[in-house]
Write a protein that holds these residues in place. Structure first.
Motif, PDB file in Angstrom:
ATOM      1  N   MET A  30       0.820  -1.209   0.000  1.00  0.00           N
ATOM      2  CA  MET A  30       0.000   0.000   0.000  1.00  0.00           C
ATOM      3  C   MET A  30       0.857   1.264   0.000  1.00  0.00           C
ATOM      4  SD  MET A  30      -3.036  -0.835  -0.445  1.00  0.00           S
ATOM      5  CE  MET A  30      -3.338   0.915  -0.588  1.00  0.00           C
ATOM      6  N   LEU A  31       1.975   1.246   0.675  1.00  0.00           N
ATOM      7  CA  LEU A  31       2.816   2.438   0.743  1.00  0.00           C
ATOM      8  C   LEU A  31       3.715   2.587  -0.482  1.00  0.00           C
ATOM      9  CD1 LEU A  31       3.881   2.379   4.516  1.00  0.00           C
ATOM     10  CD2 LEU A  31       2.080   3.740   3.427  1.00  0.00           C
ATOM     11  N   SER A  32       3.736   1.571  -1.361  1.00  0.00           N
ATOM     12  CA  SER A  32       4.630   1.614  -2.526  1.00  0.00           C
ATOM     13  C   SER A  32       4.348   2.826  -3.410  1.00  0.00           C
ATOM     14  CB  SER A  32       4.508   0.321  -3.332  1.00  0.00           C
ATOM     15  OG  SER A  32       3.183   0.146  -3.829  1.00  0.00           O
ATOM     16  N   SER A  40       4.486  15.666 -15.078  1.00  0.00           N
ATOM     17  CA  SER A  40       4.095  16.503 -16.227  1.00  0.00           C
ATOM     18  C   SER A  40       4.522  15.893 -17.552  1.00  0.00           C
ATOM     19  CB  SER A  40       4.701  17.908 -16.082  1.00  0.00           C
ATOM     20  OG  SER A  40       6.117  17.823 -15.998  1.00  0.00           O
ATOM     21  N   SER A  41       5.532  15.020 -17.541  1.00  0.00           N
ATOM     22  CA  SER A  41       6.009  14.413 -18.792  1.00  0.00           C
ATOM     23  C   SER A  41       5.400  13.044 -19.042  1.00  0.00           C
ATOM     24  CB  SER A  41       7.541  14.265 -18.760  1.00  0.00           C
ATOM     25  OG  SER A  41       7.925  13.369 -17.736  1.00  0.00           O
ATOM     26  N   ALA A  42       4.520  12.602 -18.135  1.00  0.00           N
ATOM     27  CA  ALA A  42       3.989  11.241 -18.243  1.00  0.00           C
ATOM     28  C   ALA A  42       3.142  11.048 -19.483  1.00  0.00           C
ATOM     29  CB  ALA A  42       3.179  10.902 -17.000  1.00  0.00           C
ATOM     30  N   ARG A  43       2.547  12.130 -19.994  1.00  0.00           N
ATOM     31  CA  ARG A  43       1.667  12.012 -21.150  1.00  0.00           C
ATOM     32  C   ARG A  43       2.382  12.317 -22.451  1.00  0.00           C
ATOM     33  NH1 ARG A  43      -3.636  15.027 -18.472  1.00  0.00           N
ATOM     34  NH2 ARG A  43      -3.951  13.510 -16.831  1.00  0.00           N
ATOM     35  N   GLU A  44       3.671  12.517 -22.389  1.00  0.00           N
ATOM     36  CA  GLU A  44       4.445  12.764 -23.592  1.00  0.00           C
ATOM     37  C   GLU A  44       5.015  11.441 -24.088  1.00  0.00           C
ATOM     38  OE1 GLU A  44       7.381  15.603 -22.566  1.00  0.00           O
ATOM     39  OE2 GLU A  44       5.956  17.097 -21.824  1.00  0.00           O
ATOM     40  N   SER A  45       5.060  11.284 -25.389  1.00  0.00           N
ATOM     41  CA  SER A  45       5.539  10.028 -25.957  1.00  0.00           C
ATOM     42  C   SER A  45       6.982   9.754 -25.599  1.00  0.00           C
ATOM     43  CB  SER A  45       5.381  10.058 -27.482  1.00  0.00           C
ATOM     44  OG  SER A  45       6.097  11.152 -28.035  1.00  0.00           O
ATOM     45  N   THR A  46       7.758  10.803 -25.314  1.00  0.00           N
ATOM     46  CA  THR A  46       9.162  10.628 -24.966  1.00  0.00           C
ATOM     47  C   THR A  46       9.388  10.629 -23.469  1.00  0.00           C
ATOM     48  OG1 THR A  46       9.501  13.023 -25.132  1.00  0.00           O
ATOM     49  CG2 THR A  46       9.928  11.706 -27.105  1.00  0.00           C
ATOM     50  N   GLY A  47       8.346  10.801 -22.699  1.00  0.00           N
ATOM     51  CA  GLY A  47       8.485  10.866 -21.254  1.00  0.00           C
ATOM     52  C   GLY A  47       8.760   9.500 -20.662  1.00  0.00           C
ATOM     53  N   GLY A  48       9.816   9.379 -19.874  1.00  0.00           N
ATOM     54  CA  GLY A  48      10.166   8.122 -19.236  1.00  0.00           C
ATOM     55  C   GLY A  48       9.886   8.174 -17.754  1.00  0.00           C
ATOM     56  N   ALA A  49      10.010   7.023 -17.110  1.00  0.00           N
ATOM     57  CA  ALA A  49       9.781   6.952 -15.677  1.00  0.00           C
ATOM     58  C   ALA A  49      11.022   7.404 -14.931  1.00  0.00           C
ATOM     59  CB  ALA A  49       9.420   5.527 -15.290  1.00  0.00           C
ATOM     60  N   GLY A  50      10.828   8.156 -13.852  1.00  0.00           N
ATOM     61  CA  GLY A  50      11.936   8.583 -13.026  1.00  0.00           C
ATOM     62  C   GLY A  50      12.389   7.460 -12.119  1.00  0.00           C
ATOM     63  N   ILE A  51      13.563   7.640 -11.498  1.00  0.00           N
ATOM     64  CA  ILE A  51      14.107   6.614 -10.628  1.00  0.00           C
ATOM     65  C   ILE A  51      13.192   6.364  -9.438  1.00  0.00           C
ATOM     66  CG2 ILE A  51      15.494   8.315  -9.382  1.00  0.00           C
ATOM     67  CD1 ILE A  51      16.393   4.621 -10.104  1.00  0.00           C
ATOM     68  N   ASP A  52      12.530   7.439  -8.953  1.00  0.00           N
ATOM     69  CA  ASP A  52      11.625   7.259  -7.820  1.00  0.00           C
ATOM     70  C   ASP A  52      10.437   6.379  -8.186  1.00  0.00           C
ATOM     71  OD1 ASP A  52      10.693   9.163  -9.550  1.00  0.00           O
ATOM     72  OD2 ASP A  52      10.016  10.572  -8.002  1.00  0.00           O
ATOM     73  N   GLN A  53       9.897   6.580  -9.379  1.00  0.00           N
ATOM     74  CA  GLN A  53       8.747   5.775  -9.787  1.00  0.00           C
ATOM     75  C   GLN A  53       9.141   4.337 -10.097  1.00  0.00           C
ATOM     76  OE1 GLN A  53       6.995   8.122 -12.941  1.00  0.00           O
ATOM     77  NE2 GLN A  53       5.778   9.312 -11.495  1.00  0.00           N
ATOM     78  N   LEU A  54      10.371   4.132 -10.539  1.00  0.00           N
ATOM     79  CA  LEU A  54      10.859   2.769 -10.717  1.00  0.00           C
ATOM     80  C   LEU A  54      10.988   2.058  -9.371  1.00  0.00           C
ATOM     81  CD1 LEU A  54      13.582   3.268 -13.482  1.00  0.00           C
ATOM     82  CD2 LEU A  54      11.301   2.268 -13.736  1.00  0.00           C
ATOM     83  N   ILE A  55      11.375   2.813  -8.347  1.00  0.00           N
ATOM     84  CA  ILE A  55      11.443   2.248  -6.988  1.00  0.00           C
ATOM     85  C   ILE A  55      10.041   1.897  -6.497  1.00  0.00           C
ATOM     86  CG2 ILE A  55      12.013   2.754  -4.585  1.00  0.00           C
ATOM     87  CD1 ILE A  55      14.340   4.455  -5.619  1.00  0.00           C
ATOM     88  N   PHE A  56       9.081   2.807  -6.749  1.00  0.00           N
ATOM     89  CA  PHE A  56       7.688   2.521  -6.380  1.00  0.00           C
ATOM     90  C   PHE A  56       7.225   1.221  -7.043  1.00  0.00           C
ATOM     91  CE2 PHE A  56       6.858   7.405  -6.245  1.00  0.00           C
ATOM     92  CZ  PHE A  56       7.605   7.496  -5.090  1.00  0.00           C
ATOM     93  N   LEU A  57       7.520   1.104  -8.349  1.00  0.00           N
ATOM     94  CA  LEU A  57       7.087  -0.063  -9.110  1.00  0.00           C
ATOM     95  C   LEU A  57       7.731  -1.343  -8.575  1.00  0.00           C
ATOM     96  CD1 LEU A  57       5.568  -1.240 -11.548  1.00  0.00           C
ATOM     97  CD2 LEU A  57       7.573  -0.713 -12.952  1.00  0.00           C
ATOM     98  N   ALA A  58       9.027  -1.274  -8.296  1.00  0.00           N
ATOM     99  CA  ALA A  58       9.729  -2.451  -7.786  1.00  0.00           C
ATOM    100  C   ALA A  58       9.170  -2.866  -6.420  1.00  0.00           C
ATOM    101  CB  ALA A  58      11.224  -2.161  -7.680  1.00  0.00           C
ATOM    102  N   GLY A  62       7.459  -6.364  -5.863  1.00  0.00           N
ATOM    103  CA  GLY A  62       8.154  -7.213  -4.904  1.00  0.00           C
ATOM    104  C   GLY A  62       7.273  -7.634  -3.744  1.00  0.00           C
ATOM    105  N   SER A  63       6.492  -6.692  -3.209  1.00  0.00           N
ATOM    106  CA  SER A  63       5.604  -7.030  -2.088  1.00  0.00           C
ATOM    107  C   SER A  63       4.515  -7.998  -2.530  1.00  0.00           C
ATOM    108  CB  SER A  63       4.984  -5.757  -1.502  1.00  0.00           C
ATOM    109  OG  SER A  63       4.284  -5.019  -2.490  1.00  0.00           O
ATOM    110  N   THR A  64       3.992  -7.805  -3.737  1.00  0.00           N
ATOM    111  CA  THR A  64       2.978  -8.732  -4.254  1.00  0.00           C
ATOM    112  C   THR A  64       3.564 -10.121  -4.454  1.00  0.00           C
ATOM    113  OG1 THR A  64       1.808  -6.928  -5.366  1.00  0.00           O
ATOM    114  CG2 THR A  64       1.363  -9.159  -6.139  1.00  0.00           C
ATOM    115  N   ALA A  65       4.784 -10.174  -5.000  1.00  0.00           N
ATOM    116  CA  ALA A  65       5.434 -11.471  -5.194  1.00  0.00           C
ATOM    117  C   ALA A  65       5.643 -12.180  -3.861  1.00  0.00           C
ATOM    118  CB  ALA A  65       6.768 -11.278  -5.909  1.00  0.00           C
ATOM    119  N   GLY A  66       5.998 -11.412  -2.822  1.00  0.00           N
ATOM    120  CA  GLY A  66       6.185 -12.011  -1.501  1.00  0.00           C
ATOM    121  C   GLY A  66       4.895 -12.573  -0.938  1.00  0.00           C
ATOM    122  N   ILE A  67       3.791 -11.841  -1.087  1.00  0.00           N
ATOM    123  CA  ILE A  67       2.495 -12.306  -0.588  1.00  0.00           C
ATOM    124  C   ILE A  67       2.059 -13.563  -1.335  1.00  0.00           C
ATOM    125  CG2 ILE A  67       0.039 -11.727  -0.435  1.00  0.00           C
ATOM    126  CD1 ILE A  67       0.918  -8.814   0.055  1.00  0.00           C
TER     127      ILE A  67
END
Length: 462
Positions: A30-32, A40-58, A62-67
């Motif tokens: 839940m806290l992920s 602001s760049s999320a809707r641009e075709s060239t917009g990539g994910a930031g390192i923070d959002q990659l951490i959120f995703l991981a 990871g927590s789902t895989a553990g459960i």
């Protein structure tokens, strides 16, 4: 009536040794995305994910895989297993549909993430319930994540996006507002005791609504109140509540209304510009700008008409859509009026691919009638699952009984926004709603133990 501790449930449900780890992983899950934000760049075709959002995703994966690793054997427990399988098949269809229609994987993968996270939430709540975790323990991390995200969006908007009280709008709008409105409605009318968390939730909710200057955010507040009232009436019919208790339950409502009025007066004195902006949004959003209709209505109508034209070009797309993440545009017939409010330089309306301003119009575009039927099925089954398990536990309710109605009320709040917004364009909404879909399983488990748990019975002296 006033309490700060959760009383124990007299129906004892055995917990597995691994349940304590599942509970910790639920918190992590839940806290992920509790600190997620609108990039602001999320809707641009060239917009990539930031390192923070990659951490959120991981963290989320990871927590789902553990459960799942701890409780995979419970995934076949019916009837919720059928719902999980159904949503998994729908996600698979949407991905394959986009792939075969040539939608770039980067687009379809990003837009479908909230639906995938909904799938994760369903699985996690289902496993936690089957392993003996109490409903209150499942909802508590959801509540924490919702409050954190609402506060974080406000802080992030003012500190990192240079928003000001004169211009701030969507930069600080949190997707958790509609769920928190549902939680407050249930806590006010269905919870047996007053808890300090209600004060926290009310302060966070109305601060989030007031700062965003967004009228549609009042829809989930009204929907939550009406749905909770309906649930109270059901509880009276089932013998769970009495009409005599209604007056006592409405005392916090009157107190909250008084506090809101005091807060509005205080804001009017400290920051009059906020009141002026609300006045403009409610009463002068069209006429004072020489518009034929409200600007929010115009943008959504321009989007919906263009989507309909895209589907009409090849009517077979009404069945399966054009793929999630596919491009669309705003109908040019509405642009002269829209440009009176939104500058041309800021309005990219020719190649749009984010998840639209309505769950239903974008659902039709991305997945056709199949997607619409799937969304309706998920919503309808969640409502039925919630109310049926609430009914099953009403004859011997426990301290968490009020939470049995929460998935139903939360679904009503989500539906209240679905015409003017697409809740499933936000990752946190997917996580929260998935947990709501899985939550009734905890009450189904409890109802199965109601007649087998040992309980102290009164001794007869006759």
């Amino acid at each position: 009536m006033f309490s700060t501790a959760e009383p124990p449930d007299h129906i004892h449900i055995p917990r597995m040794p691994q349940t304590v780890w599942v509970e910790r992983l639920i918190w992590l899950f839940m806290l992920s995305f509790a600190l997620d934000y609108r990039d602001s760049s999320a809707r641009e075709s060239t917009g990539g994910a930031g390192i923070d959002q990659l951490i959120f995703l991981a963290t989320c994966i990871g927590s789902t895989a553990g459960i799942v690793a701890l409780g995979w054997r419970f995934l076949t427990v019916r009837p919720a297993a059928w719902l999980i399988a159904f949503w998994g098949l729908f996600i698979t269809f949407m991905l394959l549909n986009s792939f075969f229609q040539g939608v770039p994987l980067a687009r379809s993968g990003r837009v479908i993430l909230p639906l995938v996270f909904c799938f994760f939430g369903m699985i996690n709540a289902h496993i936690a319930a089957c392993m003996g975790l109490r409903p209150a323990s499942i909802v508590r991390p959801i509540f924490a994540a919702a409050c954190i995200n609402i506060v974080w969006r406000i802080v992030q908007g003012f500190v990192f996006k240079n928003a000001s009280m004169e211009t701030v709008r969507f930069e600080v709008q949190s997707p958790a507002i509609n769920w928190l409105a549902a939680w407050i409605g249930c806590a006010l009318l269905l919870r047996g005791r007053f808890h300090w968390s209600l004060l926290v939730a009310s302060a966070v909710l109305f601060t989030g609504i007031f700062i965003t200057i967004t009228r549609s955010l009042f829809f989930p507040v009204v929907a939550g109140g009406l749905a909770a009232t309906f649930c109270f009436m059901l509880g009276v019919r089932w013998g769970q509540f009495g009409w005599a208790s209604l007056g006592k339950r409405l005392i916090p409502v009157a107190a909250a209304g008084t506090l809101i009025l005091v807060a509005i007066v205080g804001v009017a004195l400290i920051s009059p510009v906020m009141i002026e902006r609300w006045n403009e949004r409610i009463f002068h959003n069209a006429g004072d700008r020489n518009l034929g209709a409200d600007i929010s209505y115009l943008t959504r109508k321009a989007e919906a008409d263009a989507m309909w034209k895209l589907l009409s070009n090849d009517p077979v797309h009404f069945i399966h859509g054009r793929g999630i993440g596919s491009s669309y545009y705003w109908d040019t017939a509405y642009m002269p009026e829209i440009w009176l409010v939104i500058p041309k330089a800021e309005a990219s309306v020719d190649d749009i691919w984010f998840a639209g301003h309505s769950l239903w119009t974008y659902g039709l575009l991305s997945g056709g009638v199949i997607a619409i039927a799937s969304y309706l099925s998920l919503i309808g089954l969640t409502v039925a699952f919630s109310l049926s398990t609430a009914r099953a536990n009403a004859s011997d309710p426990g301290p968490d009984q009020w939470l049995a109605f929460l998935p139903f009320v939360a679904t009503c709040c989500l539906l209240s926004e679905s015409l003017t917004a697409n809740p499933f364009q936000e990752r946190l909404v997917g996580i929260i709603f998935g947990m709501m879909v899985g939550l009734p399983q905890a009450f189904m488990i409890r109802s199965s133990w109601m007649h087998t748990s040992s309980r102290a019975l009164p001794v007869s002296h006759s």
